[in-house]
Design an enzyme around this catalytic site. Structure first.
Site, PDB file in Angstrom:
ATOM      1  N   HIS A 216       0.832  -1.216   0.000  1.00 32.25           N
ATOM      2  CA  HIS A 216       0.000   0.000   0.000  1.00 32.25           C
ATOM      3  C   HIS A 216       0.865   1.265   0.000  1.00 32.25           C
ATOM      4  O   HIS A 216       0.669   2.174  -0.806  1.00 32.25           O
ATOM      5  CB  HIS A 216      -0.917  -0.047   1.228  1.00 32.25           C
TER       6      HIS A 216
HETATM    7  C1  HEM Z   1       2.441   5.367   6.414  1.00 29.55           C
HETATM    8  C2  HEM Z   1       1.488   4.609   5.971  1.00 29.55           C
HETATM    9  C3  HEM Z   1       0.460   4.941   4.944  1.00 29.55           C
HETATM   10  C4  HEM Z   1       0.493   5.800   3.875  1.00 29.55           C
HETATM   11  C5  HEM Z   1       1.658   6.648   3.408  1.00 29.55           C
HETATM   12  C6  HEM Z   1      -0.792   5.743   3.235  1.00 29.55           C
HETATM   13  C7  HEM Z   1      -1.184   6.497   2.141  1.00 29.55           C
HETATM   14  C8  HEM Z   1      -2.421   6.468   1.547  1.00 29.55           C
HETATM   15  C9  HEM Z   1      -2.850   7.294   0.447  1.00 29.55           C
HETATM   16  C10 HEM Z   1      -2.000   8.326  -0.250  1.00 29.55           C
HETATM   17  C11 HEM Z   1      -4.119   6.973   0.142  1.00 29.55           C
HETATM   18  C12 HEM Z   1      -5.002   7.585  -0.953  1.00 29.55           C
HETATM   19  C13 HEM Z   1      -4.958   6.727  -2.188  1.00 29.55           C
HETATM   20  C14 HEM Z   1      -5.980   7.145  -3.216  1.00 29.55           C
HETATM   21  O1  HEM Z   1      -7.028   7.686  -2.844  1.00 29.55           O
HETATM   22  O2  HEM Z   1      -5.756   6.907  -4.416  1.00 29.55           O
HETATM   23  C15 HEM Z   1      -4.524   5.932   1.058  1.00 29.55           C
HETATM   24  C16 HEM Z   1      -5.762   5.322   1.054  1.00 29.55           C
HETATM   25  C17 HEM Z   1      -6.126   4.310   1.906  1.00 29.55           C
HETATM   26  N1  HEM Z   1      -5.372   3.800   2.942  1.00 29.55           N
HETATM   27 FE1  HEM Z   1      -3.483   4.322   3.415  1.00 29.55          FE
HETATM   28  N2  HEM Z   1      -1.573   4.850   3.910  1.00 29.55           N
HETATM   29  C18 HEM Z   1      -0.841   4.335   4.953  1.00 29.55           C
HETATM   30  C19 HEM Z   1      -1.257   3.410   5.866  1.00 29.55           C
HETATM   31  C20 HEM Z   1      -2.478   2.757   5.833  1.00 29.55           C
HETATM   32  C21 HEM Z   1      -2.876   1.706   6.741  1.00 29.55           C
HETATM   33  C22 HEM Z   1      -2.015   1.150   7.844  1.00 29.55           C
HETATM   34  C23 HEM Z   1      -4.119   1.327   6.378  1.00 29.55           C
HETATM   35  C24 HEM Z   1      -5.031   0.272   6.979  1.00 29.55           C
HETATM   36  C25 HEM Z   1      -4.727  -0.550   7.904  1.00 29.55           C
HETATM   37  C26 HEM Z   1      -4.522   2.133   5.257  1.00 29.55           C
HETATM   38  C27 HEM Z   1      -5.720   2.038   4.620  1.00 29.55           C
HETATM   39  C28 HEM Z   1      -6.093   2.791   3.544  1.00 29.55           C
HETATM   40  C29 HEM Z   1      -7.354   2.637   2.839  1.00 29.55           C
HETATM   41  C30 HEM Z   1      -8.445   1.624   3.184  1.00 29.55           C
HETATM   42  C31 HEM Z   1      -7.367   3.589   1.825  1.00 29.55           C
HETATM   43  C32 HEM Z   1      -8.480   3.862   0.805  1.00 29.55           C
HETATM   44  C33 HEM Z   1      -8.146   3.071  -0.456  1.00 29.55           C
HETATM   45  C34 HEM Z   1      -9.297   2.232  -0.899  1.00 29.55           C
HETATM   46  O3  HEM Z   1     -10.402   2.377  -0.389  1.00 29.55           O
HETATM   47  O4  HEM Z   1      -9.078   1.362  -1.798  1.00 29.55           O
HETATM   48  N3  HEM Z   1      -3.488   2.996   4.949  1.00 29.55           N
HETATM   49  N4  HEM Z   1      -3.478   5.651   1.905  1.00 29.55           N
END
Ligand code: HEM
Length: 226
Positions: A181
């Site tokens: 991710h």
């Molecule tokens: C340092 C760690 C992380 C970074 C840099 C990060 C970054 C991001 C970014 C930039 C997005 C937006 C992507 C988009 O809308 O195209 C996103 C969405 C998301 N992130 Fe993270 N994230 C991190 C950790 C996590 C963790 C630990 C989880 C869950 C345990 C998580 C769950 C999600 C979910 C569910 C989405 C929405 C994407 C979807 O619904 O398919 N993230 N994240």
């Protein structure tokens, strides 16, 4: 004399188009989720092998790590599922996802023109979304079974043994999904700002999530440029 342009045609100079992708509450929700998973991974690895026991120093020693780890898990579970219910519909699989996956070479090669138009998320993001949801359910379930401080008497030792194994396997898997991710978020330029500032550029949306952008443009009231 211009060949194609008719009187009145001109390029309007506007500020770069930006598109709202996540509101402040959704971003807060995401970062609480992310922080709790990172704390869980560190404290969990510290309890997993003596080689990493030194990590318990970050949490005030072995006993405190042991106490805190399951509570971080509760925070992750609650926070993730608040986020989950805002996004699940946009993560439902579609036909375009199968086509996108079958052209994964073009995804990696950056040949966007050969890819189908997508809604808010691509198949990779959807895979990560559902994997996280499934793994978090398995982790909280197996975690509660082995949370002896409160639930010791509810299950048999044999059940706890299976739960310990399942918990460790799911933890390794979610750490892999997490790495994927973060890698994808950094690799796709212009994505991180969706979760920091809440917006993406019009170009980013056009390139990666055109159906989503078209829908938003359709909903937008148009008027003369200021
Ligand atoms: C340092 C760690 C992380 C970074 C840099 C990060 C970054 C991001 C970014 C930039 C997005 C937006 C992507 C988009 O809308 O195209 C996103 C969405 C998301 N992130 Fe993270 N994230 C991190 C950790 C996590 C963790 C630990 C989880 C869950 C345990 C998580 C769950 C999600 C979910 C569910 C989405 C929405 C994407 C979807 O619904 O398919 N993230 N994240």
């Amino acid at each position: 004399m211009p060949k194609y342009a008719l009187p009145g045609d001109k390029i309007e100079s506007e500020d770069p188009v930006t598109v709202n992708r996540y509101g402040p509450l959704a971003r807060l929700n995401h970062w609480v989720t992310a922080t709790s998973l990172i704390l869980l991974a560190i404290s969990g690895l510290a309890l997993f092998t003596p080689a990493l026991f030194f990590l318990t120093n970050l949490f005030g020693g072995g006993q405190l790590t042991r106490i805190l780890h399951p509570w971080f898990g509760v925070v992750l579970f609650v926070s993730f599922f608040i986020f989950f219910f805002q996004l699940w519909k946009a993560n439902l699989p579609e036909r375009a996802d199968v086509i996108w996956l079958s052209r994964i070479k073009d995804v990696v090669g950056g040949n966007e023109e050969r890819l189908p138009e997508l809604g808010k998320y691509n198949a990779g993001q959807k895979f990560i979304f559902w994997s996280m949801a499934g793994l978090i359910i398995l982790l909280i379930t197996s975690g509660v079974i082995i949370w002896d401080q409160y639930f010791a008497t509810y299950t048999a030792i044999e059940t706890k043994r299976i739960a310990v194994l399942a918990h460790a396997i799911c933890a390794v898997l979610i750490i892999c999904v997490f790495i994927l991710h973060v890698y994808a978020a950094i690799w796709t330029r212009g994505t991180l700002r969706a979760m920091t500032r809440g917006t993406v550029t019009g170009g980013w949306a056009w390139r990666h999530h055109r159906k989503w952008l078209r829908e938003l443009a359709g909903n937008r009231k148009t008027g003369p440029a200021e």
